[in-house]
Design a protein around this motif. Structure first.
Motif, mmCIF file in Angstrom:
data_model
loop_
_atom_site.group_PDB
_atom_site.id
_atom_site.type_symbol
_atom_site.label_atom_id
_atom_site.label_comp_id
_atom_site.label_asym_id
_atom_site.label_seq_id
_atom_site.Cartn_x
_atom_site.Cartn_y
_atom_site.Cartn_z
ATOM 1 N N ASP A 255 26.417 -13.913 -48.721
ATOM 2 C CA ASP A 255 25.915 -14.345 -47.430
ATOM 3 C C ASP A 255 26.968 -14.140 -46.338
ATOM 4 N N THR A 256 28.222 -14.445 -46.678
ATOM 5 C CA THR A 256 29.298 -14.298 -45.705
ATOM 6 C C THR A 256 29.522 -12.834 -45.353
ATOM 7 N N VAL A 257 29.564 -11.979 -46.388
ATOM 8 C CA VAL A 257 29.759 -10.554 -46.113
ATOM 9 C C VAL A 257 28.638 -10.035 -45.219
ATOM 10 N N VAL A 258 27.399 -10.423 -45.561
ATOM 11 C CA VAL A 258 26.249 -9.923 -44.801
ATOM 12 C C VAL A 258 26.262 -10.464 -43.367
ATOM 13 N N ASP A 259 26.609 -11.749 -43.224
ATOM 14 C CA ASP A 259 26.666 -12.316 -41.879
ATOM 15 C C ASP A 259 27.680 -11.587 -41.005
ATOM 16 N N ARG A 260 28.730 -11.069 -41.649
ATOM 17 C CA ARG A 260 29.739 -10.357 -40.862
ATOM 18 C C ARG A 260 29.263 -8.987 -40.392
ATOM 19 N N TYR A 261 28.127 -8.513 -40.923
ATOM 20 C CA TYR A 261 27.576 -7.252 -40.405
ATOM 21 C C TYR A 261 26.935 -7.442 -39.037
ATOM 22 N N PHE A 262 26.444 -8.671 -38.772
ATOM 23 C CA PHE A 262 25.654 -8.847 -37.552
ATOM 24 C C PHE A 262 26.420 -8.543 -36.267
ATOM 25 N N PRO A 263 27.660 -9.073 -36.089
ATOM 26 C CA PRO A 263 28.352 -8.717 -34.840
ATOM 27 C C PRO A 263 28.577 -7.213 -34.696
ATOM 28 N N ILE A 264 28.779 -6.525 -35.836
ATOM 29 C CA ILE A 264 28.976 -5.073 -35.752
ATOM 30 C C ILE A 264 27.686 -4.398 -35.312
ATOM 31 N N LEU A 265 26.583 -4.863 -35.875
ATOM 32 C CA LEU A 265 25.283 -4.325 -35.487
ATOM 33 C C LEU A 265 25.004 -4.600 -34.013
ATOM 34 N N ASP A 266 25.338 -5.819 -33.580
ATOM 35 C CA ASP A 266 25.143 -6.149 -32.167
ATOM 36 C C ASP A 266 25.969 -5.222 -31.293
ATOM 37 N N GLY A 267 27.192 -4.941 -31.739
ATOM 38 C CA GLY A 267 28.047 -4.020 -30.992
ATOM 39 C C GLY A 267 27.391 -2.658 -30.866
ATOM 40 N N VAL A 268 26.840 -2.174 -31.975
ATOM 41 C CA VAL A 268 26.184 -0.868 -31.951
ATOM 42 C C VAL A 268 24.993 -0.895 -30.998
ATOM 43 N N GLU A 269 24.211 -1.979 -31.079
ATOM 44 C CA GLU A 269 23.046 -2.085 -30.184
ATOM 45 C C GLU A 269 23.454 -2.083 -28.717
ATOM 46 N N SER A 270 24.530 -2.821 -28.406
ATOM 47 C CA SER A 270 24.866 -2.876 -26.981
ATOM 48 C C SER A 270 25.531 -1.569 -26.545
ATOM 49 N N GLU A 271 26.211 -0.870 -27.476
ATOM 50 C CA GLU A 271 26.697 0.474 -27.125
ATOM 51 C C GLU A 271 25.526 1.388 -26.778
ATOM 52 N N LEU A 272 24.455 1.314 -27.607
ATOM 53 C CA LEU A 272 23.278 2.155 -27.329
ATOM 54 C C LEU A 272 22.693 1.818 -25.964
ATOM 55 N N GLU A 273 22.600 0.520 -25.693
ATOM 56 C CA GLU A 273 22.068 0.131 -24.388
ATOM 57 C C GLU A 273 22.940 0.653 -23.250
ATOM 58 N N GLY A 274 24.250 0.594 -23.472
ATOM 59 C CA GLY A 274 25.169 1.128 -22.469
ATOM 60 C C GLY A 274 24.904 2.607 -22.219
ATOM 61 N N ILE A 275 24.703 3.364 -23.289
ATOM 62 C CA ILE A 275 24.446 4.798 -23.124
ATOM 63 C C ILE A 275 23.094 5.018 -22.452
ATOM 64 N N GLU A 276 22.102 4.208 -22.858
ATOM 65 C CA GLU A 276 20.764 4.381 -22.275
ATOM 66 C C GLU A 276 20.781 4.205 -20.758
ATOM 67 N N GLU A 277 21.656 3.319 -20.286
ATOM 68 C CA GLU A 277 21.749 3.141 -18.837
ATOM 69 C C GLU A 277 22.346 4.370 -18.150
ATOM 70 N N GLN A 278 23.168 5.104 -18.905
ATOM 71 C CA GLN A 278 23.832 6.284 -18.339
ATOM 72 C C GLN A 278 23.022 7.563 -18.509
ATOM 73 N N ILE A 279 21.970 7.488 -19.338
ATOM 74 C CA ILE A 279 21.381 8.741 -19.822
ATOM 75 C C ILE A 279 20.711 9.542 -18.724
ATOM 76 N N PHE A 280 20.232 8.876 -17.676
ATOM 77 C CA PHE A 280 19.568 9.618 -16.612
ATOM 78 C C PHE A 280 20.461 9.736 -15.379
ATOM 79 N N VAL A 281 21.730 9.355 -15.551
ATOM 80 C CA VAL A 281 22.696 9.465 -14.463
ATOM 81 C C VAL A 281 23.239 10.890 -14.438
#
Lengths: 325, 325, 325, 325, 325
Positions: free
Chosen positions: B148-174
């Motif tokens: 459970d602990t190992v798996v829970d530690r994946y979530f912040p990394i996944l969140d990081g990936v998601e917010s990186e994608l969102e960051g790129i999506e904001e730039q994609i039509f710039v």
């Protein structure tokens, strides 16, 4: 926030009851309790957990929210999470707002916990109370009625997505719409993914509520849950169809960009030729040779201008025919 | 390196024990031993193998590391390998560092072997020791708590990936962000693949720890392992969603590159015309015909310059309207 | 609208019967009733529901239409929905019109409800009545005959799609057809998706009408339903093949656009060179140096013109060889 | 060519035996025969078929070679085909050389037939003979040892592919590397497909050597074959990961080509402007108007040159700022 | 057209028999009849249906042809359809000609019906008659022999496709081959799809002829049908591999088109610069300023020409170095 807490007997409303009395009513074999919460506090949820004897892992999921849609069995009760999707009322094209409804369903109780969802389920309760012969089926029927309502609310959103796609498809071969098309296609894809993540896990889970081994609270309701499954399957297939058309549409749109670049290049080339040829002719008659008979002609100048115009007219008509201009 | 070596009885810590005494405690039916190693030497691992009677193939896997995530049964014990993912603390955007935790779980022992992982599991032990009523479940519960602990530690990394994608999506039509977008999308894809390779095999393996035929050490813990499975499934679906959006984003980005090329070509064409037309006019009035009336005019020169300016103004306004400039 | 309402016995038509008498005939063990409706009113459908004792969920689906193709069991009866596809008679290339046929099949009745479908099933009834030895099989056989007819009507549409694809494939490497190709490919993809959504769910459902556990009304007809399944499978595979070729064709078409852009660029470059070189030469002989011997030559002017022509001829032949022109 | 023909008893080498004696040793219940062939003649293979009583279809497969990897049961014996992959020793980047090892495994014999494979399995025999307690397990263990060796030899090749991909990834955003990148990516894909075709069918076949119903010669070796399966699964997943990154890398590379085209176009446009503007100015002062005051100025010429230089400097700095130059 | 009609007993040819006698021989328990038809008339087929008592649905399929490959059970007999693929003898690169072989296999008869297939199966009959010990296995063995022959005839076609792909791969990075490459890749894909549609359904169907529950006429032949399955599986995997490489090759080819466009643009830019600079210089010395010292120089003209040449040489060498030329 507690919305409703009602006990039913024989398909008819018995009374609004106090939260503290829930466990008492739940213990009666012939009646069931239907409670609705909206964004409950930790205390409210803990109280419910005690009254209904809910499993701590399920309570934890309902408290934290942000679950994927699922239907889990805990001994003889069910814990279900459904996503609700709502468009901001003032901006139908905006991103979808994702809420959640968690439901605890036991043999004679049902507890719904609504998060980040504007639209309530009061209408479901009203309709159920108008049909006591169905409500007699107990918590399983209420569970069906709530699921059915959540799923029915996906259809207008899906219709919106479909008509957005149709709107883009009408623009896709229009000149100079490439940028807005591609932005719209990307936004549509994002919306579609939200919808897909609400539907697919739920469809899979619902498929286990009819047919072979069925949770106890759903027995005898097979045809109803198959109906919900069928709706979810229909949405799923429409989503898959839109997803595939979106991919094709993006591909086609990139092709249209190349095509329009092609046309710009042709136009550029054509006009370049139309300007460059007179410039060349002018350059020739600007040479300083001693002996250049045309320069001495009375109508040399009009002749030169005429020559330029004639060449340009010829070029223009050729480019026109070739559809470069 | 030996981190901890503790015997528990009835959910409570009995004592820190010597490695040589492990086999003695393991033999007692009512207690279990929990050992944690960090990058052990060959000798340490061999000693453990003897004390716990571990299977040589499993020991070999734990020694060499670089396994894929898996949960294997060896008679009545389990051997599990999980990937840990950590970001370099000084550079959150950098590549993920992949470590490994191998676990040997028997009826009354659990041995964890941590490789290339900064963050220890001391907090898990502390929490377990604070909840003796749960720890009473023995090695199966500790196994759950560690997973459970190992798996829970994946979530912040996944969140990081998601917010990186969102960051790129904001730039994609710039404008002019195509190169950095495409680099960021590729780096994100690499990160996602690391995450995917940590999650997918583990999810598959965890799915066998509840439901039908379950390894002996996990019996009675079904709802807990289903909870872990559910988390992994959620991560898995989010990864699949990001993966699909990444593919679309790259496709769209390539489209945006074509589009911006298109715009450069148009700009180039427009300015070329604006320069070429006066050059042509100048060429005409640079011809050496004897009879060219305009050349004799007093205001011939200003007239020519005015003509050039007028044509260019006209062109400029047309190109402006057509949004080529 | 009621089209037909006929009772059969022993494979032969007994009589056209009144709707109110249906339940009486259905009760007779040795005869069956075959009713055909076309876009029925709510009242007509409600009457049928009463006479045949249809399940309310199925009746609701038949009333609302817009279902996905499916075959559902309700106790010992079947409810089937099939899509009918028709091309507008005046415009075979236009979008497909999707209609629906819902069928209620019981041990001794069959009720078909046709929506938005021009072509009736009168021919099926006529053929069945000509083959009493087959019609003796009862409602199961009629169910097969109707399904077979609906499925057979997909083939000309599929053939149309195939020949449209072949038509585009012949154009795909032709110059200047990129825009019309890409529009045609997109329209074809849309058509294909409509076909796919009619076929795939139906194929899946039909696969359950033969082999292992089969609904009661279909027993003994296994080889017939396998034949329908086989036709659907053939259509399915053809669709998948076309789908893959469509994807490849779009990809190839985008490549052809780039290629033709390439050729335009080359042509542009070649002609630019052919015009620019004489312009340069003319520029040189337009310089105002005091001492420029060529300017004094008697044949200086023809020499210059000849020089320009010679260079251009050389350039032209080189570009020709390199296939830029 | 016969490499070895040895009889073993109780895990120890008994003797090198003559081919003609094989059937005699095979008949003894307590010993087994291990024969290794390298590219045998038809006669050698026929002799083996007689001595070991091999199935004609299996012998035919071993003779012709070019089989896909597989493990087939023939009554109580196994016939396995594995691909060996080798890089040419002088050119590690070249295409992989695919060889084959066919194995016939019976209760007390194992026959390996090596085709187009440089590296022998002498080391396997040596290691087995050093571990008599394992070799005592008989032909099943030798079968495992040979499979394990073949599979272990895939890892360096996989590592090579991975580091080639990393090498390309470092180049992918570098200027002017597009052509070599794209060639390298294509060659890598070809290599990967060879690897994939060696691994995937073998993995599938190996999955049947442990768990439920297992061929007789493999009984009691389940954990060993699971270990081989696990290695194959790891390779499989790495291949899938590389495959996906390759697709993305090609897509990204095509994007980088468009981007670099974009940059060339901008550079071209910028320099064209810088040359065209002075040409235009020169054209203007080359006009032959009677009255052009500047022409009379003492510093008219330097003024004109200065004007040109000033405009060009301005343009240059603007293009620099906009990063077109 | 009737090709052959022969009765066999004990693996040996008994006699050529008349069609009318077939049913008599089929009735004998110890002999079987093998009939071959080529594009039969309706009457011939009807006669066969009577003599062999064939199922009307199967006869209908054999009559109409254009079936997908399949193997269907009708009680204790089999009905199989296989595709034959042939290249036109005069044009090996042309489209594949798809024919069909339908086979009716009963306990003691086999009837093959060949459509649109040049190559007969006379060789199969001859080989079977030379091996009476195998032919003794009856109609099941003949069925295997015919399937094996049809499948073996796929291999040269597959080899042709593979070597065509290799031919294109050698051209893929060659200049100016983009158009022919892309056409060849598309044609290859079409061929591959024909092959795939012949193989995949057949492979699936053949998989049911060995292993668990097997049709009666195939019992005891399991290893032979597994061999056919194995060949089909090999073809299937090769097709999948080629399919993936084709997709990659098309993608890469589109990349190469962009790259070559890039190079054309660079060349165009370089030559434009080389022509434009002298034109600019000439323009400057063509200005009509009163005071332009160079114009008075004795060697002004050669100086100007030299200046132009020097600049061009410099530009040319720079472009060469940058590989634009």
């Amino acid at each position: 926030m507690l919305i409703n807490c009602v006990a039913y007997q024989n398909g008819r409303k018995l009374a609004d009851i106090a939260v503290a009395d829930i466990s008492e009513y739940v213990a009666r074999p012939d009646c069931f309790v239907w409670v609705a919460l909206f964004q409950p506090t930790n205390e409210e949820l803990d109280e419910m957990a005690v009254e209904f004897k809910l499993h701590p892992l399920a309570v934890e999921d309902a408290r934290k929210g942000h679950q994927r849609p699922k239907i889990e069995e805990y001994e003889d009760s069910l814990f279900a999470v459904l996503h609700t999707l709502e468009t901001a009322p003032d901006d139908p094209d905006a991103r979808l707002v994702r809420g959640e409804v968690a439901m605890f369903v036991g043999r004679n109780y049902i507890l719904s916990v609504r998060h980040r969802t504007q639209k309530s389920f009061a209408e479901v309760r009203a309709r159920c109370e108008r049909e006591p012969e169905l409500l007699r089926n107990g918590s399983g029927f209420v569970f069906y009625a709530l699921m059915d309502t959540v799923v029915d609310r996906y259809f207008p959103i899906l219709d919106g997505v479909e008509s957005e796609l149709e709107g883009i498809e009408e623009q896709i071969f229009v000149h100079n719409a490439a940028r807005s098309n591609i932005e719209a296609l990307y936004a549509l894809k994002q919306k579609l993914m939200v919808l897909k993540h609400a539907i697919d896990p739920l469809m899979e889970a619902t498929g286990k509520l009819y047919g072979g081994r069925v949770p106890q609270v759903c027995t005898g309701m097979g045809e109803y849950f198959r109906d919900v499954y069928d709706h979810l399957h229909r949405i799923h297939e429409t989503i898959e169809g839109i997803r595939e058309m979106l991919t094709t549409a993006i591909q086609v749109n990139v092709g249209m960009i190349s095509l329009s670049e092609n046309e710009v290049t042709k136009k550029l080339a054509a006009w370049a030729a139309i300007i460059a040829v007179p410039t060349m002719v002018a350059g020739i008659y600007g040479m300083n040779f001693k002996i250049m008979p045309e320069l001495e002609w009375t109508f040399g100048y009009p002749f030169a201008i005429g020559l330029m115009a004639a060449i340009d007219l010829y070029l223009y008509s050729r480019f026109r025919k070739a559809r470069w201009l």
